[in-house]
Write a protein that holds these residues in place. Structure first.
Motif: not given
Length: 442
Positions: A59-85
């Motif tokens: 149940g907790r997992l299913l609740e959390g999947l509703a917010d498994f999104r990549f917003g501006e802050a997450e995308l900025d972190f991943l791009g700035r640190t070179g995790v992905v292209n």
């Protein structure tokens, strides 16, 4: 899905491992990212000597999947640190899980290789869920499994979860939820109470007694504020003096006394005798102090009315993880047909293919086997029970699995599944799984 006022789900997309996103990037590059895939979460074995496990956390997992999104802050972190292209960032910006999820409902017993969770989607969507799925299921199932053993040892005496101060603050809330699923009466954790509608309880610690000039003054204050039905902690100083004062001040309607130290069996017997002599036959005795399932079993002969359990519960009573893994078991080939896949390492073998599970029951309704069909549904004799339920369809959460309703539904499932299992599950001695897991192939 409703969210309690005052509480927001945290974004969960970075509750993951770096390599899941680099796998995503490489699979986008190869063109295989969008192959339809089936992932399965399961435990190859139970903790050493345990006879069963209890599923919790879905149940907790299913609740959390509703917010498994990549917003501006997450995308900025991943791009700035070179995790992905950049191509991968573009994919993540629009990420939303759109597949199906099946599994054992919370509160259900599981055994080695039970297909506890099945995720059907594209490789790109499903591979990123690995760490989040496992972190939730491994923790919560470990707590629920320990809690179930404690409930079995306690019999009809209620257990109260009170381990929040012994673990991480979010783990504390999750632990309280898992414990209630496995039969605990209530929790001291207020966050769990708010999120899931779980009953919360609590009175006072030794510091409250020490705050006042005398123990008697502390008892007077607690009774005046909380009422005669409260429980008084009677082992800060001398237990006999405290019990006599508690009875004198609280009268025959005093709710209870709590013992938190010493030889709990002998002390409970002595306090019960004293309470009865003083006319307080209905005053209950609660015991705490580093209890686990073995200590609770040792208190069966003592006149104890309830148990407060902390450290051992929130650490899984010696098994802090359920050791589940998340494996790709099937995926489509270039022609679009599903093929079974599996890791072939000698000490970590997996069985490929989409699984279907059935609990085999005898004529008395007692479980005898866990039947796992590979690529097909096992035959039902007429009184057997299918184990897999669908939780999400095309990315949409199906009702009844989350929030307070989900917890109460899981709690009933636990009670029902324990009644169905052979009596050996109530033994605390080390042993083999209570029923075997049998594979059926086409």
């Amino acid at each position: 899905m409703s969210t309690p006022a005052g509480w927001d789900h945290p974004r969960t997309s970075l509750y993951t491992d770096h390599y899941e996103l680099t796998m995503l990037q490489a699979s986008l590059h190869s063109g295989a990212a969008h192959r339809k895939s089936v992932f399965e979460a399961f435990a190859r074995r139970l903790p050493d000597g345990r006879r069963y496990g209890i599923v919790a956390g879905t149940g907790r997992l299913l609740e959390g999947l509703a917010d498994f999104r990549f917003g501006e802050a997450e995308l900025d972190f991943l791009g700035r640190t070179g995790v992905v292209n950049q191509d991968t960032l573009d994919y993540l910006a629009n990420y939303r899980f759109s597949g199906d999820i099946w599994g054992y409902p919370e509160g259900e017993a599981y055994f080695p290789n039970s297909p506890i969770l099945i995720v059907e989607s594209t490789f790109a969507e499903a591979c990123m869920l690995e760490t989040y799925v496992l972190s939730v299921l491994n923790h919560d199932s470990a707590i629920a499994s320990a809690a179930s053993r404690m409930i079995s040892a306690a019999g009809d005496r209620p257990c109260i979860e009170m381990g929040s101060r012994r673990t991480h603050e979010e783990a504390a809330t999750a632990s309280a939820r898992a414990a209630v699923i496995a039969g605990f009466h209530s929790t001291s954790n207020l966050e769990a109470g708010m999120r899931y509608g779980i009953k919360t309880v609590g009175t006072a610690a030794h510091s409250f007694t020490l705050l006042h000039d005398t123990e008697r003054e502390a008892f007077e204050a607690q009774l005046a504020s909380l009422g005669e039905g409260t429980s008084l902690l009677v082992d800060t100083y001398d237990v006999e003096t405290a019990v006599r004062a508690a009875v004198e001040l609280g009268g025959p309607k005093l709710g209870g006394v709590r013992l938190d130290s010493g030889d709990l069996v002998a002390q409970a017997q002595w306090v019960r005798q004293l309470l009865d002599q003083l006319g307080n036959e209905n005053t209950r005795i609660m015991v705490t102090s580093d209890l686990d399932e073995f200590a609770i079993a040792g208190l069966q002969s003592a006149p104890v009315d309830s148990y407060g359990v902390g450290t051992s519960l929130v650490t899984g009573s010696g098994a802090p993880t359920a050791s589940m893994v998340y494996k790709l078991v099937s995926r489509t080939d270039d022609a679009g047909s599903f093929v079974s896949v599996a890791k072939a390492a000698k000490n970590k073998t997996s069985m490929g293919g989409r699984k279907y599970a059935l609990r085999k029951l005898n004529e008395r309704g007692i479980a005898t086997q866990e039947i796992v069909g590979i690529g097909h549904r096992p035959d039902d004799d007429g009184n057997d029970r299918p184990l897999l339920q669908q939780f999400m369809k095309n990315g949409e959460l199906l009702p009844g699995w989350t929030g307070h309703e989900g917890v109460m539904r899981a709690r009933q499932r636990h009670a029902d599944t324990m009644a169905e299992l052979p009596a050996v599950v109530n033994r605390l001695q080390r042993g083999e799984p209570a029923i075997p897991t049998i594979y059926e192939e086409n």
